[in-house]
Enzyme design. Structure first.
Site, PDB file in Angstrom:
ATOM      1  N   TRP A 127       0.870  -1.185   0.000  1.00  0.00           N
ATOM      2  CA  TRP A 127       0.000   0.000   0.000  1.00  0.00           C
ATOM      3  C   TRP A 127       0.910   1.239   0.000  1.00  0.00           C
ATOM      4  CZ3 TRP A 127      -2.037   2.725   4.813  1.00  0.00           C
ATOM      5  CH2 TRP A 127      -3.048   3.644   4.483  1.00  0.00           C
ATOM      6  N   ASP A 208      -0.747  -6.040   8.930  1.00  0.00           N
ATOM      7  CA  ASP A 208      -1.768  -5.047   8.598  1.00  0.00           C
ATOM      8  C   ASP A 208      -3.002  -5.820   8.142  1.00  0.00           C
ATOM      9  OD1 ASP A 208      -3.342  -3.022   7.696  1.00  0.00           O
ATOM     10  OD2 ASP A 208      -1.849  -2.092   6.383  1.00  0.00           O
ATOM     11  N   ALA A 210      -6.539  -5.128   7.153  1.00  0.00           N
ATOM     12  CA  ALA A 210      -7.506  -4.073   6.836  1.00  0.00           C
ATOM     13  C   ALA A 210      -8.758  -4.606   6.155  1.00  0.00           C
ATOM     14  CB  ALA A 210      -6.841  -3.025   5.942  1.00  0.00           C
ATOM     15  N   LYS A 243     -13.417  -1.083   6.396  1.00  0.00           N
ATOM     16  CA  LYS A 243     -13.987  -1.822   5.279  1.00  0.00           C
ATOM     17  C   LYS A 243     -15.047  -2.815   5.749  1.00  0.00           C
ATOM     18  CE  LYS A 243     -10.536  -0.014   2.838  1.00  0.00           C
ATOM     19  NZ  LYS A 243      -9.421   0.766   3.227  1.00  0.00           N
TER      20      LYS A 243
END
Ligand code: LMR
Length: 393
Positions: A127, A208, A210, A243
């Site tokens: 990212w 991470d 997400a 999300k």
């Protein structure tokens, strides 16, 4: 003073949002920023979240400050979701953060405080904001190879080869599921091999997470994280609620840090200190929404069903796009789209081809050819497939 400021490079994902808005064409298709959209192009509030909001409205009696490190009931509910029931609470420190980005930032800060000499290893690609934050902090970082642009799958041997260079105390940043930007993910066996490497080298994993629930399912998407958490003595996990709860603007994230029982209180107070130095109290409302949804059995069942609809909808679009491209290209070279998981796939074409699709067809994807599958619907899939072939991909 202000004339000393230097213009900063614009974040390419956010820049694309502006470009899309300014395009007057009715037929334009937004496959850029990682936001879920339904078939009508809307990002609705999930029913369970809306219901939780109503309950909070009726019962909330104060707007005074909340906990500096966040709300313990939110931490417990999220820890159970991420790590599973029976997680080792006596080894776990937790910090509510400003979204998942805030959790990454605070995790990097914690690592830098604990070990100023550490290098943070990031997948190539990752990212873009991971790199941007690390550069802004002046934090040393190194890439490890991750993606095979021929097969559009994980180049695991190259990844492991590069990670042989980690030193004790370095941080290895891993995407828990639904890798952003590629969509290509580690198998559970590969997670096991990464855990072996981390054990052998003394490097520390930071995960991470997400997109939990957007790939293979809520539990399945946490499997790699849980495996790492069960094996390594120290683990950092940056989780986002943006999300999977669809609460992007509420900015709800959490940083978990697993360590020794003996160091847990020191870690916890350091985390609270980091919040105080950076922005003081974390946002409350998103934490309260998530806690309500996760702890009320009816709301939780409703939310899980809604999340599953979102996930299956994206999988259906992946399959439709792969089938459409199989037919148009008379080959199976796009089958990887159906294999990838999460919102994104890197289709692996040149920036020129991405630009051609934008100019000719009003199709917006990130310049590295990352597309957000949730920006499609059954009607726009054939349009994209044709544009991909026409662009010579
Ligand atoms: C993305 O990758 O598009 C999302 O994570 C949104 C963002 O902040 O970049």
């Amino acid at each position: 003073m202000l004339n000393n400021l230097k213009p900063q490079a614009q974040d390419k994902i956010l820049a694309l949002m502006g470009q899309f808005r300014a395009d007057p064409r009715d037929t334009k298709i937004d496959l850029g920023v990682g936001v879920y959209k339904d078939a009508d192009g809307k990002t609705p509030i999930m029913h369970a979240v809306k219901a939780a909001g109503k309950l909070l409205w009726d019962t909330e009696i104060t707007k005074t400050y909340s906990g500096l490190a966040g709300e313990p009931d939110y931490h417990a509910a999220m820890a159970e979701m991420v790590l599973g029931a029976g997680y080792p609470a006596d080894r776990l420190a937790a910090l509510s953060t400003v979204g998942g980005t805030g959790a990454c930032r605070q995790g990097f800060e914690l690592a830098a405080m604990a070990n100023p000499d550490c290098t943070i290893w990031v997948s190539d690609p990752t990212w873009p904001n991971h790199l941007s934050i690390l550069n802004f902090m002046g934090q040393a970082h190194k890439p490890y190879r991750y993606f095979d642009s021929e097969t559009r799958s994980v180049s695991f041997d190259a990844m492991m080869e590069d990670l042989k260079g980690v030193k004790k105390g370095d941080i290895v940043l891993l995407h828990g599921c639904c890798h952003n930007p590629t969509g290509a993910n580690l198998t559970l066996d590969q997670w096991g091999a990464v855990a072996d490497l981390l054990e052998n080298t003394g490097a520390i994993p930071m995960i991470d997470l997400a997109y939990q629930g957007f790939g293979d399912g809520l539990e399945e998407d946490a499997a790699g994280t849980r495996l790492i958490a069960s094996r390594l003595p120290e683990v950092l996990i940056a989780a986002s609620c943006s999300k999977n709860f669809g609460i992007y603007r509420e900015r709800a994230g959490v940083l978990f840090v697993l360590g020794d029982v003996a160091t847990r209180d020191l870690t916890q107070s350091t985390l609270a200190y980091l919040n105080r130095q950076n922005y003081s109290f974390p946002p409350f409302h998103g934490q309260a929404l998530v806690t309500k949804v996760l702890t009320d059995p009816t709301l939780r069942a409703q939310w899980q069903a809604e999340l599953e609809d979102v996930r299956l909808g994206m999988l259906g679009l992946r399959e439709q796009l792969a089938a459409e491209l199989r037919q148009l290209s008379n080959s199976d070279r796009f089958d990887f789209i159906a294999e990838h998981r999460g919102m994104f796939s890197r289709i692996g074409c040149s920036p020129e081809a991405v630009e051609k699709m934008r100019v000719d067809n009003g199709i917006y994807m990130v310049g590295d050819s990352r597309l957000n599958i949730a920006g499609l619907n059954p009607t726009t899939v054939p349009i994209l497939a044709k544009a991909i072939i026409d662009a010579g991909v």
